[in-house]
Structures are given as structure tokens and as C-alpha cells.
Design a protein around this motif. Sequence first.
Motif, short mmCIF file in Angstrom:
data_model
loop_
_atom_site.label_atom_id
_atom_site.label_comp_id
_atom_site.label_asym_id
_atom_site.label_seq_id
_atom_site.Cartn_x
_atom_site.Cartn_y
_atom_site.Cartn_z
N GLY A 1 33.94 -11.54 33.80
CA GLY A 1 33.17 -11.03 31.88
C GLY A 1 31.78 -10.78 31.78
N GLN A 2 31.79 -11.32 30.76
CA GLN A 2 30.59 -11.53 30.33
C GLN A 2 29.28 -13.33 30.35
N MET A 3 30.32 -14.51 30.78
CA MET A 3 29.77 -15.54 30.74
C MET A 3 28.96 -15.50 31.71
N LYS A 4 27.79 -16.47 31.75
CA LYS A 4 26.79 -16.48 33.12
C LYS A 4 27.23 -17.39 34.03
N GLU A 5 28.64 -17.64 34.59
CA GLU A 5 29.17 -17.58 35.82
C GLU A 5 29.32 -16.19 36.49
N SER A 6 29.85 -14.85 35.58
CA SER A 6 30.16 -14.62 36.12
C SER A 6 28.72 -13.44 37.30
N SER A 7 27.19 -13.47 36.68
CA SER A 7 26.55 -13.64 37.72
C SER A 7 26.17 -14.33 38.00
N ALA A 8 26.14 -15.54 38.56
CA ALA A 8 25.46 -16.84 39.53
C ALA A 8 26.30 -16.66 40.98
#
Length: 370
Positions: free
Chosen positions: A56-63
Motif C-alpha cells: 500500500g501507501q505505507m512507507k514500508e512498501s517502498s523500503a
Amino acid sequence: MAASKTDGGRTLYNLSKIYARQELSDVTVEVNSVQYKLHRVMLAGCSDYFYKMFCGQMKESSAEGCDVVSIAYDGLTTDAFRILLDFVYTAKLNLSRYNVLEVCRAADYLQMLEVITRCGEFLVKHVENEGVGVGQLLIIDQFVCNYDSLKEVQANITKSMASHFGKLAETKKFRKILSFEKLLELLQRDDLTVKSEAETFRSVIRWVEADAEKRTEHLSKLLSHVRLALIDIDELTVLMDNSKFREVPDLYDFYVSTLRFRAKRRTSETDGHGYVDISTAPAHLNLKKRLLATVCLKVSSSSIHCRYDNKWIRFKPNSPLGNHCTSQILLYGKIMVGSENGDFCEFNQYKREWKQLQKMIQPRKFLHHL
């Protein structure tokens, strides 16, 4: 706990070994200061919480890499999280009567619906087989009711509550956490299993008394579903006299209408089975009996009697097995009789009729009470 090569297939078996060796991990999850090297795809596949986190849009998704994801929730214990991880990687869920609530609470937070379903099924089976832990059903029900997709599980939990209502009403959880809506739903069920309707009345009063300030407003609605006309009139009078809620207007009206109907019943024609024509009863007086919570039966060549509300009730017509009836059982209100040659039939309490069932595999040659 390692998965075998036949549990979930070789792929899951190999994944469980990779997890055990902490290889190829792409995320580190920290729970209660303990870190676990895990795999995003496995977590996201079993948990909506992790799916939203990683996709989703949580920061963990792009980490990228093995960033540490910390989960702070008092209801997520180390033991429960390890059990959930075993489920993720092995499809095995290690439940017991001592950890099922702990695991379900953690699964609810992580939105693991399959685990919540299994917790509900486990507890229902445990209560049905051993008759203990019925109060825990109320807690599990609170988790299950949050998900529309778990309606069937919730229905089974509610049915188990109804089957063990007598024991449930004696628990602290019944008085403290049972909601008005759930109690009303239970009272409306014909399969509510009680020793007598007087016990149902007492259970409602105890529930209201546990928080009288907030619950007294619900008393009239609840008691409208207690089958007052089935309570012995002397006992009902004692219950009313001993209730501090006897001044509630609707309760008094129910009581008076019950007295009037019972007086009319003594002079009315019955239907041939000892029951007055229910069409003559006031709309709020439900005369349909609950399921029997007793195992006390008497069967003879001419009649079958069952102990209910501290009285013997005679059911007609007699079993089609007649003099050949040698075995009888009572299970959740179903009266069944068998014979030496394996014939088997069931008595419907409400229709007051017998139904022939498939023959028993092993004929009964002795009197048996279950």
C-alpha cells in the motif's frame, strides 16, 4: 515447527526450511524487542495487515533491503507471534485451550482471517466435546463479528453459546462483556438450551444487575423474549417479588398478562397433547418450549416421558417401536429411541411427531442414557 513434505506440498516445505535457516529474508520484523528475519511475500499472503504495509501507501512498501519494521501492540505477545509465524511458513496452527484467545487477539490485530476462523472452530469443538471454556466464546465472538466474511463461523459460535447457555450464564464474562444485542439474539432462539425458563429469567436479571445504570433500559425488550407463560405461576410470582426491577412498567404488564392467560388456560380445551391452543395467547407470550437441558427420560410401551421444568411431560404419540424400544437418548433436545433389531427413530418436540431414521449399525441390547 517444520512442515512435512505432505503438508502444503514441497514448496511450502522448502520455504519452512528457508525460514528456519533465516535465508533470503527481505524484511526484519520486531515484536517486543525480538527481531525476526522474514519474507514480505509470505507475510503479505497470510495477513491483510502486512499486505497493506508492503503493497500500500505505507512507507514500508517502498523500503528496500532488510529494514526493521517494529510492531507495538500490547495484545501481540511473543509466543502468539511465533505461533502465527509457524502458521505462515508451515500452515500448522498450534492451538490449545490456554493460548487460543491470545492467538486470536494477535491474529485480529494482524488481520489473519484464516487463523481467526480456526480459533473459532477450535473453541467451538473444544466446548462441545468437553463442556468447558464456554465463556471464551464471548471473546472469540467479538473478534469474529468484525469480519463480514466470517458469518458462518459466527453462526457456529452463537449456536454453541445457545447450546450451553446455562453454563454461559454462570460465568463472569456473561455479566461483564456480553452485549445487549448478543443476549437478545440468544433469547430469541428456540434452541436455547436451559433447565427451565425460570433460569432464563434469572439470567436476564443477573445480566442487567451487573450494570443496572446502563442496562435497565434494555430490561423490557429482553424480558419480552423470555417465555414467561412457561414458568410455573408460583415460581414466577416469587421471581417477580425478589426482583428489584419489579416496578418497571412493561415487566409488570408482562406479568399481569401472563397471569390472565394462565387463568384462561386452566379452563381451555387443549389440543390433545396437553397444550393449549397458542392462537389464544397474547402476541408477546411465546409458548414454544426451548430445547431440553435434561437427560432424564422414561420410555414405556404406551408413552414417553421427559423431565422438564421440574415436571414430567408425556409426549404422544408413542414411539413407533412400541414395546421393542430398549434404548433412548436425549441430545440437544432431540429424543431418540432404538430397538434390538436396529430400528431407530427421532421425536420432534415441536411438531410432536416421530421420524423413522436409518437403522443403527450396532443394535442396542441394553438401556442407555446419554
